[in-house]
Design a protein around this motif. Structure first.
Motif, PDB file in Angstrom:
ATOM      1  N   ALA A 296       0.839  -1.275  -0.130  1.00 51.06           N
ATOM      2  CA  ALA A 296      -0.060  -0.057  -0.158  1.00 51.06           C
ATOM      3  C   ALA A 296       0.709   1.245  -0.153  1.00 51.06           C
ATOM      4  O   ALA A 296       0.441   2.197  -0.679  1.00 51.06           O
ATOM      5  CB  ALA A 296      -1.087   0.082   1.351  1.00 51.06           C
ATOM      6  N   ALA A 297       2.010   1.356   0.839  1.00 47.72           N
ATOM      7  CA  ALA A 297       2.708   2.258   0.896  1.00 47.72           C
ATOM      8  C   ALA A 297       3.642   2.859  -0.404  1.00 47.72           C
ATOM      9  O   ALA A 297       3.652   3.727  -0.959  1.00 47.72           O
ATOM     10  CB  ALA A 297       3.824   2.241   1.849  1.00 47.72           C
ATOM     11  N   TYR A 299       2.383   1.662  -3.490  1.00 49.27           N
ATOM     12  CA  TYR A 299       1.360   2.076  -4.434  1.00 49.27           C
ATOM     13  C   TYR A 299       1.188   3.671  -4.218  1.00 49.27           C
ATOM     14  O   TYR A 299       1.011   4.203  -5.276  1.00 49.27           O
ATOM     15  CB  TYR A 299       0.231   1.292  -4.221  1.00 49.27           C
ATOM     16  N   ARG A 300       0.782   3.910  -2.919  1.00 47.46           N
ATOM     17  CA  ARG A 300       0.830   5.367  -2.912  1.00 47.46           C
ATOM     18  C   ARG A 300       1.842   6.105  -3.314  1.00 47.46           C
ATOM     19  O   ARG A 300       1.627   7.444  -3.863  1.00 47.46           O
ATOM     20  CB  ARG A 300       0.275   5.560  -1.415  1.00 47.46           C
ATOM     21  N   THR A 306      -4.454   5.829  -2.605  1.00 37.22           N
ATOM     22  CA  THR A 306      -4.304   4.420  -2.150  1.00 37.22           C
ATOM     23  C   THR A 306      -4.963   3.628  -3.069  1.00 37.22           C
ATOM     24  O   THR A 306      -5.806   3.744  -3.871  1.00 37.22           O
ATOM     25  CB  THR A 306      -5.045   4.430  -0.801  1.00 37.22           C
ATOM     26  N   SER A 308      -7.159   1.444  -2.570  1.00 38.45           N
ATOM     27  CA  SER A 308      -8.729   1.452  -2.483  1.00 38.45           C
ATOM     28  C   SER A 308      -9.311   2.639  -3.082  1.00 38.45           C
ATOM     29  O   SER A 308     -10.492   2.523  -3.652  1.00 38.45           O
ATOM     30  CB  SER A 308      -9.094   1.299  -1.059  1.00 38.45           C
ATOM     31  N   GLN A 309      -8.845   3.679  -3.109  1.00 30.34           N
ATOM     32  CA  GLN A 309      -9.115   4.666  -3.779  1.00 30.34           C
ATOM     33  C   GLN A 309      -9.231   4.769  -5.340  1.00 30.34           C
ATOM     34  O   GLN A 309     -10.212   5.190  -6.097  1.00 30.34           O
ATOM     35  CB  GLN A 309      -8.238   6.035  -3.609  1.00 30.34           C
TER      36      GLN A 309
END
Length: 314
Positions: A296-297, A299-300, A306, A308-309
């Protein structure tokens, strides 16, 4: 056996030597033994099996000659005392304390003189395993291996120190080699140190060309979810690890591992945009990410949002 992967045996008379020779054949290499003198001290055999690598301590207690083809594996014999004189593939090799005789697989080798006071530390390395290690670490083939090592050189001194310490500790603590994963890791450490000793200066195998980099990128793109190691990637390019990393830095400005992560993130991003109901975790795992927090880190950092966004905005 004293424990998983450990064997010890000894012989004190000529009447026991035939049995002892059979035990050496099983622990190290099949061979033909010729006695050159009467035993004047106990023979000794100790062995630790690490899978593709096997460590031994062998002393015959009498002057002998030994012939072997070393089927399927390399033999590296380090006399810790006495004299070890050999004919290796037609070449004369005389090793004393501070030297090691390197015997290739599947070629006739004759230890013409193994003195009564000669005790060796031996390392047996499976042929195909060493081929892979040499290709991955220095980008060469084992046909460039030396017939003898000078153990006073820095790299060789480091290897023999590691060989002695690991072998001694394994004998003292059998639980150390009771786990197959540990045995394989120790085998890899010893073989890598041995390759470094044989090739102390990485040979110039030609400057890295863009094709070497592109070949590895193509391999990663064809199967990004595979658990690639740097050694795997170096084998794809047929160069050493250091040379591969230099090529990636020069032409792409990143490491092979960073490029692999970039490819995986691109696949995740595309799947999240075109999602058919899969969760973020399912998509991440599909493309080789096993730690969701780090994924997740990353990817952001790459996309500014994120995972999920991205999924919600598709």
């Amino acid at each position: 056996m004293n424990g998983p992967g450990i064997l010890a045996a000894s012989s004190g008379s000529s009447g026991e030597m035939e049995t002892f020779s059979d035990e050496v054949s099983q622990a190290y290499f099949p061979h033909a033994l010729t006695m050159r003198g009467r035993p004047d001290r106990p023979a000794e055999l100790r062995a630790v099996d690490l899978g593709p690598v096997r460590l031994t301590r062998i002393g015959w207690g009498a002057e002998v000659s030994v012939e072997s083809d070393h089927p399927g594996a390399w033999a590296v014999n380090v006399p810790r005392s006495g004299v070890l004189e050999a004919n290796v593939g037609g070449a004369h090799v005389l090793s004393l304390d501070g030297q090691a005789t390197v015997c290739p697989p599947d070629r006739p080798t004759r230890m013409t003189r193994w003195s009564a006071d000669c005790s060796i530390v031996g390392m047996r390395v499976d042929r195909d395993y060493l081929v892979d290690e040499v290709a991955a670490l220095v980008g060469l083939h084992t046909d460039r291996m030396p017939a003898q090592l000078d153990l006073r050189a820095d790299g060789a001194r480091a290897w023999i120190g590691l060989l002695a310490s690991l072998g001694t500790e394994a004998m003292r603590n059998p639980a150390l080699v009771g786990d197959e994963r540990v045995r394989r890791r120790l085998a890899g450490t010893l073989s890598a140190a041995f390759v470094a000793a044989c090739f102390p200066e990485e040979p110039a195998v030609g400057s890295v060309q863009p094709r070497i980099v592109s070949r590895v990128v193509e391999a990663m793109e064809s199967d990004p979810a595979r658990e690639w190691t740097v050694s795997d990637l170096a084998r794809e390019a047929a160069v050493g690890i250091r040379r591969l990393q230099q090529g990636f830095q020069r032409y792409l400005g990143c490491t092979p591992t960073q490029k692999l992560q970039e490819i995986r993130l691109e696949r995740v991003h595309a799947d999240l945009i075109a999602s058919n109901g899969d969760t973020v975790a399912e998509v991440a795992h599909r493309w080789g990410f096993t730690h969701l927090g780090r994924f997740a880190a990353a990817y952001r950092q790459a996309y500014g949002v994120t995972p999920s966004q991205t999924l919600r905005c598709r």
